[in-house]
Design a protein around this motif. Structure first.
Motif, PDB file in Angstrom:
ATOM      1  N   SER A 194       0.866  -1.288  -0.098  1.00  0.00           N
ATOM      2  CA  SER A 194      -0.048  -0.139   0.013  1.00  0.00           C
ATOM      3  C   SER A 194       0.798   1.410   0.151  1.00  0.00           C
ATOM      4  O   SER A 194       0.407   2.375  -0.390  1.00  0.00           O
ATOM      5  N   LYS A 224      -4.543  -0.711  -3.721  1.00  0.00           N
ATOM      6  CA  LYS A 224      -3.254  -0.759  -3.245  1.00  0.00           C
ATOM      7  C   LYS A 224      -2.408   0.149  -4.056  1.00  0.00           C
ATOM      8  O   LYS A 224      -1.651   0.963  -3.605  1.00  0.00           O
ATOM      9  N   SER A 225      -2.144  -0.434  -5.031  1.00  0.00           N
ATOM     10  CA  SER A 225      -1.217   0.173  -6.214  1.00  0.00           C
ATOM     11  C   SER A 225      -1.766   0.092  -7.533  1.00  0.00           C
ATOM     12  O   SER A 225      -2.320  -1.269  -7.705  1.00  0.00           O
TER      13      SER A 225
END
Length: 253
Positions: free
Chosen positions: A228, A247-248
C-alpha cells in the motif's frame, strides 16, 4: 587442462567426495591456488558448488542475492522495457530517488529531454549512467551519490550514513527495485539495502516499483514495506487477477 576441463574435473570430484580442497586441486591439476579459487568462484556462480574456507562442497541452495553482473543478464529485454516506461514518468524539475537494481539502472539509458532533474541514488552503476546522460545532454541537472559503505557485490552503498542523509530530501518520485513482491508487501535480500529503499519511499510523494514478472509472489529475506506504500507497479506482464487496484496501480510495459 584448459578451464572447461578443470571445471569438469572439479565437479566430478564433488560427485565422488563431499569436499574438495584448493591446495589438493592445485597440486593435482598443476595450476596455482589462485587459478583454482577463480574456478571455484565461477562454478559457484553457476550453482555447481558452494565455496567454503579452503575449498568447496556440493551446491547448497540458499536464499541469497545473486552477484550484480549475473543479475544484469537475466530478463534483460523485459527490464529495459520496464525502465523505458518508468523514464516516461519523469518530468522537468523532478527530484527523484533511485535505489540499486538491475532494472532501475536502465532508466538513465532511456531518459530523454528532461531538464532541471536531480537524481539521488545509492547505486554506483546508476550514478555513472546518469552522469553519461548529463554529458550527452539528454538531461540537465545534477546527480547526487549517497554516502555510505560500499557493497562491491551489488555496486551500491548502504548503511546508517546512507539512510540519515536520505532523510534530508523530499522526492517527487522514488523508483524502487525488489527481490520479490506479493499483493501485500515488497521484499529484498539485504537488510541495510532494504532500509535504504524504505527511506526513499517514506521521503517521496510517489513511489514506483519496477519489477519483472519473475518477482511476483516471491518473498526474500527482508520486508521493505507494505504494498500500500507503493503508488504504481511497472511490470512486463499484465496484472494478476488478484491484484487490488486500491493498493497500487499496475502499468504493463
Amino acid at each position: 587442462m584448459n578451464k572447461e576441463e578443470r571445471h569438469m574435473f572439479i565437479v566430478k570430484q564433488l560427485e565422488v567426495h563431499d569436499k574438495v580442497l584448493v591446495m589438493d586441486l592445485a597440486n593435482v591439476l598443476n595450476v596455482t591456488p589462485e587459478t583454482i579459487r577463480r574456478d571455484l568462484a565461477e562454478l559457484e556462480m553457476n550453482e555447481q558448488l558452494t565455496r567454503i574456507h579452503g575449498g568447496a562442497v556440493p551446491f547448497i541452495p540458499t536464499q541469497r542475492e545473486m552477484i550484480y553482473e549475473k543479475k544484469m543478464s537475466l530478463y534483460l529485454e523485459e527490464k529495459k522495457r520496464i525502465a523505458k516506461r518508468a523514464a516516461e514518468l519523469i518530468q522537468h524539475g523532478d527530484t527523484i530517488a533511485l535505489d540499486l537494481g538491475t532494472t532501475t539502472v536502465h532508466i538513465a539509458d532511456m531518459i530523454e529531454d528532461v531538464q532541471s532533474l536531480t537524481v539521488v541514488t545509492n547505486s554506483l552503476s546508476a550514478a555513472i549512467r546518469f552522469n553519461l546522460a548529463l554529458e550527452e545532454r539528454r538531461i540537465s541537472g545534477q546527480v547526487i551519490m549517497l554516502p555510505g559503505i560500499t557493497n562491491p557485490y551489488q555496486a551500491s552503498v548502504k548503511g546508517t550514513a546512507t539512510v540519515e542523509f536520505l532523510k534530508r530530501f523530499n522526492f517527487t518520485r522514488a523508483f524502487i527495485s525488489c527481490g520479490g513482491f506479493t499483493t501485500n508487501a515488497i521484499y529484498d535480500f539485504d537488510m541495510d539495502e532494504s532500509l535504504v529503499s524504505e527511506t526513499m519511499i517514506q521521503c517521496s510523494k510517489e513511489s514506483i516499483l519496477l519489477a519483472d514478472a519473475s518477482k511476483f509472489n516471491k518473498r526474500s529475506n527482508f520486508k521493505i514495506c507494505p504494498l500500500s506504500n507503493i503508488s504504481t507497479v511497472i511490470c512486463n506482464e499484465e496484472k494478476p487477477v488478484e491484484w487490488d487496484e486500491q493498493k497500487s496501480a499496475w502499468i504493463m510495459a
